[in-house]
Scaffold this active site. Structure first.
Site, PDB file in Angstrom:
ATOM      1  N   ASP A   3       0.805  -1.216   0.000  1.00  0.00           N
ATOM      2  CA  ASP A   3       0.000   0.000   0.000  1.00  0.00           C
ATOM      3  C   ASP A   3       0.839   1.268   0.000  1.00  0.00           C
ATOM      4  OD1 ASP A   3       0.699  -0.775   2.696  1.00  0.00           O
ATOM      5  OD2 ASP A   3      -0.657   0.795   3.422  1.00  0.00           O
ATOM      6  N   ASP A  15       7.795   4.259  -1.357  1.00  0.00           N
ATOM      7  CA  ASP A  15       7.437   3.689  -0.052  1.00  0.00           C
ATOM      8  C   ASP A  15       6.138   2.910  -0.240  1.00  0.00           C
ATOM      9  OD1 ASP A  15       6.957   3.130   2.603  1.00  0.00           O
ATOM     10  OD2 ASP A  15       6.592   5.199   3.205  1.00  0.00           O
ATOM     11  N   GLU A  70      -0.031  -1.231   5.621  1.00  0.00           N
ATOM     12  CA  GLU A  70       1.040  -0.828   6.534  1.00  0.00           C
ATOM     13  C   GLU A  70       0.910   0.636   6.906  1.00  0.00           C
ATOM     14  OE1 GLU A  70       5.091   0.695   7.672  1.00  0.00           O
ATOM     15  OE2 GLU A  70       3.740   1.338   6.071  1.00  0.00           O
TER      16      GLU A  70
END
Length: 385
Positions: free
Chosen positions: A90, A118, A151
């Site tokens: 995610d 990220d 996350e």
């Protein structure tokens, strides 16, 4: 391509163009937290193509998301330490319709979204490392991949994992913001604090003395709290305050949301206790009532330099010609959750810059270096005695 020379004199290649192509492909697949279905399907298909067995757990159902965690396995030759690598599917918002741009060695967003490095940089590196292992028939021990969901909104996917799902005895998360070569060995535990303050409504202009302002109680309590940087190991914050209906009504209810973090669990307990005690005492002074909820979000990271997972990371980084650094962080990651499961886990710096912003960028050279580090970890763990 970047050539890597192994200790036995053999060489193999990081396919830079392939690595970049797959990174660019992934960042253009929308995958905000709890909406990772398309990304999970794409990544799962790539792993199956490489011959890995892949399972998807029930985390998606548990957290009201569209996909679960992926757990993949590459059987080894029975030597060394069984390890896992982890990254998350995610991304944060604004992360839809990403248009990556390449400027020399730098990949950046077009400026209206994040880039998504990220943690799609971690995902791309893991995929390239597995391809190299398979293409070159490199010796390796048991390798597991733990690819998590949600996350970014509280480590929710990792929290659904169970120790018995994994055969590994140590792991490496590719999700820290430091330079390639950095190893997060200390990170804080965190508690979440939620409070509902109930006062008494009254007309603010006609009979305000008959009311008890929940906003005033909240303001007085917050003013009394130690917040911000408490000490070198501890922080605290009240981040959300909601309440009130109109200016002519004494507000009878306010909701607060806050947190405390510390590298030292005793300090975390003391800070959390102090914040909740102040809320209770202040409410009592005003004749109000407070309802409190305190939740432990994740445990601290406190890896010792002599632990095998740290030594393996250090040796691998050095083998790649980099200087390892043992770092501390103020944030949380899936590594915190894995450690809570009893799995020593190092979070590795992946070189991402300006994360969670529209200025986010990632160096191609860092993607290559990180791939080399992952391959060196595989070799070091395989040779571990």
């Amino acid at each position: 391509m970047a050539t890597i020379i192994g200790k036995d004199g053999g060489s193999f290649m990081v396919n830079t163009s392939r690595l970049v192509h797959e990174f660019l492909t992934m960042v253009q697949i929308d995958s905000p937290s709890r909406q990772e279905r398309a990304m999970a399907d794409w990544y799962k298909a790539r792993l199956i193509e490489l011959g890995l067995t892949v399972e998807e757990d029930e985390a998606g159902k548990a957290i009201n998301g569209t996909a679960g965690n992926l757990i993949a396995r590459l059987p080894g030759d029975g030597q060394g330490m069984p390890i896992f690598f982890s990254a998350h599917l995610d991304t944060v918002e604004p992360g839809r319709g990403i248009r990556p741009l390449i400027e020399g060695d730098i990949i950046r967003s077009a400026g209206d979204t994040i880039l998504g490095g990220d943690d799609k940089a971690g995902l791309a590196v893991i995929l390239e490392a597995i391809r190299i292992i398979k293409e070159n028939n490199l010796p390796h021990g048991e390798i597991e991949l733990v690819i998590t969901v949600a996350e970014e909104c509280g480590l929710l996917g990792a929290k659904q994992l169970h120790r018995q799902q994994l055969q590994s005895i140590a792991g490496f998360v590719l999700d820290a913001g430091g330079p390639v070569g950095s190893i997060v060995v200390r990170g804080p535990a965190q508690t979440k604090i939620e409070a509902t303050i109930r006062g008494k409504a009254a007309h603010a202009g006609v009979e305000p003395e008959k009311g008890i302002s929940a906003i005033q109680v909240a303001a007085r309590a917050i003013d009394r709290m130690p917040l911000g940087r408490i000490d070198a190991e501890t922080t605290a914050n009240i981040g959300v305050i909601e309440g009130g209906k109109a200016t002519n009504i004494i507000p009878d209810m306010v909701n607060l949301k806050g947190e405390a973090r510390s590298l030292d669990p005793r300090k975390l307990h003391a800070q959390t206790k102090q914040m909740t005690t102040i809320l209770e005492q202040t409410a009592q002074e005003f004749g109000a009532y407070v309802q409190l909820t305190v939740e432990d979000l994740y445990p601290e990271i406190n890896l010792k330099p002599e632990e095998p997972v740290v030594q393996i990371a250090r040796q691998a980084i050095q083998a790649c010609g980099l200087t390892p650094s043992l770092d501390s962080t103020g944030g949380g990651s899936d590594a915190n959750i894995f450690i809570g499961l009893g799995l020593p886990t190092a979070n590795l710096g992946i070189g991402m810059q300006n994360v969670h912003s529209v200025e986010e960028k990632m160096a191609i050279s860092d993607l290559v270096k990180l791939t080399e580090v992952v391959l060196a970890i595989v070799k070091t763990a395989h040779d571990w005695r």
